[in-house]
Design an enzyme around this catalytic site. Structure first.
Site, short mmCIF file in Angstrom:
data_model
loop_
_atom_site.label_atom_id
_atom_site.label_comp_id
_atom_site.label_asym_id
_atom_site.label_seq_id
_atom_site.Cartn_x
_atom_site.Cartn_y
_atom_site.Cartn_z
N ASP A 1 5.81 18.64 11.41
CA ASP A 1 5.51 17.46 12.21
C ASP A 1 6.33 17.57 13.49
O ASP A 1 7.52 17.30 13.50
CB ASP A 1 5.88 16.21 11.42
CG ASP A 1 5.63 14.92 12.20
OD1 ASP A 1 5.17 15.01 13.36
OD2 ASP A 1 5.92 13.84 11.66
N TYR B 1 10.96 19.17 11.24
CA TYR B 1 10.57 17.78 11.44
C TYR B 1 11.26 17.29 12.71
O TYR B 1 12.43 16.96 12.72
CB TYR B 1 10.99 16.95 10.22
CG TYR B 1 10.67 15.47 10.31
CD1 TYR B 1 9.51 15.02 10.94
CD2 TYR B 1 11.53 14.52 9.78
CE1 TYR B 1 9.21 13.67 11.02
CE2 TYR B 1 11.25 13.16 9.84
CZ TYR B 1 10.09 12.74 10.47
OH TYR B 1 9.79 11.40 10.55
N ASN C 1 5.77 15.82 16.19
CA ASN C 1 5.82 14.51 16.83
C ASN C 1 5.41 14.53 18.30
O ASN C 1 6.04 13.90 19.15
CB ASN C 1 7.22 13.91 16.67
CG ASN C 1 7.27 12.92 15.51
OD1 ASN C 1 6.37 12.09 15.35
ND2 ASN C 1 8.30 13.03 14.68
N GLU D 1 9.87 15.43 6.02
CA GLU D 1 10.14 14.02 5.67
C GLU D 1 10.12 13.83 4.16
O GLU D 1 9.45 12.92 3.64
CB GLU D 1 9.15 13.09 6.37
CG GLU D 1 9.71 11.69 6.51
CD GLU D 1 8.86 10.76 7.37
OE1 GLU D 1 9.31 9.61 7.56
OE2 GLU D 1 7.79 11.15 7.86
N HIS E 1 0.27 11.46 6.80
CA HIS E 1 -0.11 12.75 7.36
C HIS E 1 -0.95 13.49 6.32
O HIS E 1 -0.83 13.23 5.13
CB HIS E 1 1.11 13.61 7.70
CG HIS E 1 1.95 13.10 8.83
ND1 HIS E 1 2.02 13.73 10.05
CD2 HIS E 1 2.77 12.02 8.91
CE1 HIS E 1 2.85 13.06 10.84
NE2 HIS E 1 3.31 12.02 10.17
#
Length: 514
Positions: A407, A367, A409, A291, A505
């Protein structure tokens, strides 16, 4: 020796200090790193401030069972317990090797006797006891130093504490008339000598104000077991006590760091952030970012301003939506090859994947798409993306082991999220996403390294900004290092850096033996 990672077009950015909790306080010198832009070149300059009026100490209530000074304490019982604890502690200090061979029962008994939580597996108990012994030794050295130099004037403190900001600091005004709602500092006398103060309470004095860092369980919220439905045996993650000692110098290894920075340009503009200090503290070989929210036009200026020693960098940006998503790999070890995306046009327009091939493994900085508000992207996530990523990893694995980081998610288990019952239909914790995570990754032989090392530890990597969740440790574990099963036994350490701010994060790390 190292240059601060920064944006080339910034006129002046202050990277004075990284937002970390210092474990050792030195108030005789104060330096700030500043990066100044002159054309396209940047340099570091040291600046010092007079520190004769600054004295910093921090209250340490970590070992409350031993250092209880409550008026209601039974002094006789405390002294007796302390004597027994000291005898046990001295025998361990005389022979530290005993810790490794102690049984679980002996470890628990010893930890309880010295007032340290005795939860977790044997590894956690060993780390906790080693950490206590090390801390005790440091305190004894500090006490001896203080006796030698602490013969200056006496400072008497009789104040109340008031909370002043969300940065977990409180201020104390001398003879304040208002009662503090959060905490109070008891009367005590401490010795001051040219800027050195050593007491159980550690205070920072600036002219007429005193800045006091909160006790460990408040300034380090991740050390508190924060969970709506904790299970028996669960313990909070504490990197100070749960990380193994560094591997021997004869053992070759690589240290990898991964971090969802939630906008690299915004991070670099924050006061208190220094990429230099992060690199110095962690001494990583490879840094994976997610990100970044960069556009392709921004990449070259960053690449030219990288920290010395990290000349190899590889960036991918979203082209379907500018200033969105984006991943990167920055390395001081030159990869054998680099690829971008999954090789599928429908997945590769958002800049979500960079893969670097090293001698012993493939490293993927990823990501994973969020299922979004209203779970509008949930079908795409579980029916297309997860399956394609899994297939891509299995194809690479035919040549050499694979490490997937970033990440992802998904908070896979209830232990990975503060409020599991309240988030059953929230993106990142739906039954569909968790099942897909298990089917496409864990069931395919990839190992969640943090959970393998800490099966009963509650550790988060994400805290929502809008809820102020970081201060109360109400978080999610969304960031992972997944590795091929064939190299799982080579993982020396898989850890979280919850004290590093600047994003919603925090970074995570992996030390892999080669």
């Amino acid at each position: 020796m190292l240059k601060v990672l920064q944006l080339g077009f910034s006129g002046f950015i202050n990277f004075s200090c990284f937002a970390l909790n210092p474990r050792i306080l030195n108030i005789k010198t104060s330096a700030s790193l500043k990066a100044r832009a002159k054309g396209h070149k940047f340099f570091l300059s040291n600046s010092s401030k007079p520190i004769s009026s600054i004295v910093e100490v921090k209250e340490d209530k970590k070992f409350k069972g031993i250092m209880d000074t409550s008026p209601n304490s039974d002094q006789g019982v405390v002294q007796e317990n302390n004597m027994e604890s000291e005898i046990k502690l001295q025998s361990i200090k005389d022979d530290p090797g005993r810790i490794e061979v102690m049984t679980v029962l002996e470890l628990r008994t010893t930890l309880r006797s010295i007032g340290v939580p005795a939860k977790g597996c044997k590894r956690d108990l060993v780390y906790a006891l080693k950490g206590y012994v090390t801390k005790k030794a440091e305190d004894e050295v500090s006490h001896l130093e203080t006796q030698e130099v602490g013969k200056g004037k006496k400072l008497s403190i009789q104040d109340h504490v008031e909370e002043v900001s969300s940065t977990s600091k409180v201020s104390v005004s001398r003879k304040s008339k208002r009662k503090a709602k959060q905490a109070a500092v008891e009367d005590e006398t401490v010795e001051v000598d040219a800027g050195i103060v050593r007491t159980k309470r550690k205070l920072s004095i600036k002219t007429d104000e005193i800045s006091v860092t909160l006790p460990t369980n408040q300034s380090d919220p991740w050390t508190i077991l924060a969970h709506k439905k904790p299970q028996k045996g669960w313990v909070p993650y504490n990197p100070r006590t749960m990380r193994p000692p560094p591997s021997s110098g004869d053992t070759k290894s690589m240290k990898l760091i991964s971090w969802n920075v939630n906008g690299l340009r915004a991070l670099l503009k924050l006061e208190g952030f220094s990429a230099l200090q992060l690199a110095q503290r962690e001494d990583f070989d490879v840094l994976c970012l997610q990100e970044t929210k960069l556009q392709e036009k921004d990449v070259e200026s960053i690449r030219e301003s990288l920290i010395d020693g990290y000349e190899s960098s590889f960036w991918t940006c979203s082209v379907s939506k500018l200033g969105y998503s984006g991943t990167a790999i920055i390395s001081r070890v030159k990869p054998l090859s680099v690829t971008y995306g999954l090789g599928i046009a429908d997945h590769d327009s958002e800049g979500r994947v960079v893969t670097a091939e090293f001698d012993s493994f493939y490293l993927i900085s990823c990501y994973v798409p969020n299922s979004g508000d209203g779970l509008r992207r949930l079908p795409y996530r579980i029916a297309e993306w997860d399956i394609s990523l899994s297939s891509y990893m299995k194809e690479l694995e035919k040549k050499k082991p694979v490490i997937l980081t970033g990440d992802l998610n998904c908070a896979y288990q209830e232990i990975d999220i503060y409020n599991p019952a309240g988030n059953r239909r929230s993106a990142g914790f739906t039954d569909e996403e968790r099942q897909s995570f298990g089917t496409n990754f864990l069931s395919q032989g990839f190992v969640d390294t943090f959970r393998a090392q800490h099966p009963d530890v509650v550790g988060y990597t994400y805290w929502a900004y809008r809820q102020g969740a970081r201060k109360t440790n109400r978080g999610w574990r969304l960031d992972y290092f997944l590795v091929s099963g064939s190299i799982a036994d080579k993982v020396h350490d898989s850890y979280i850096l919850p004290d590093v701010g600047g994003s919603d994060h925090c970074p995570i790390g992996l030390v892999l033996k080669l």
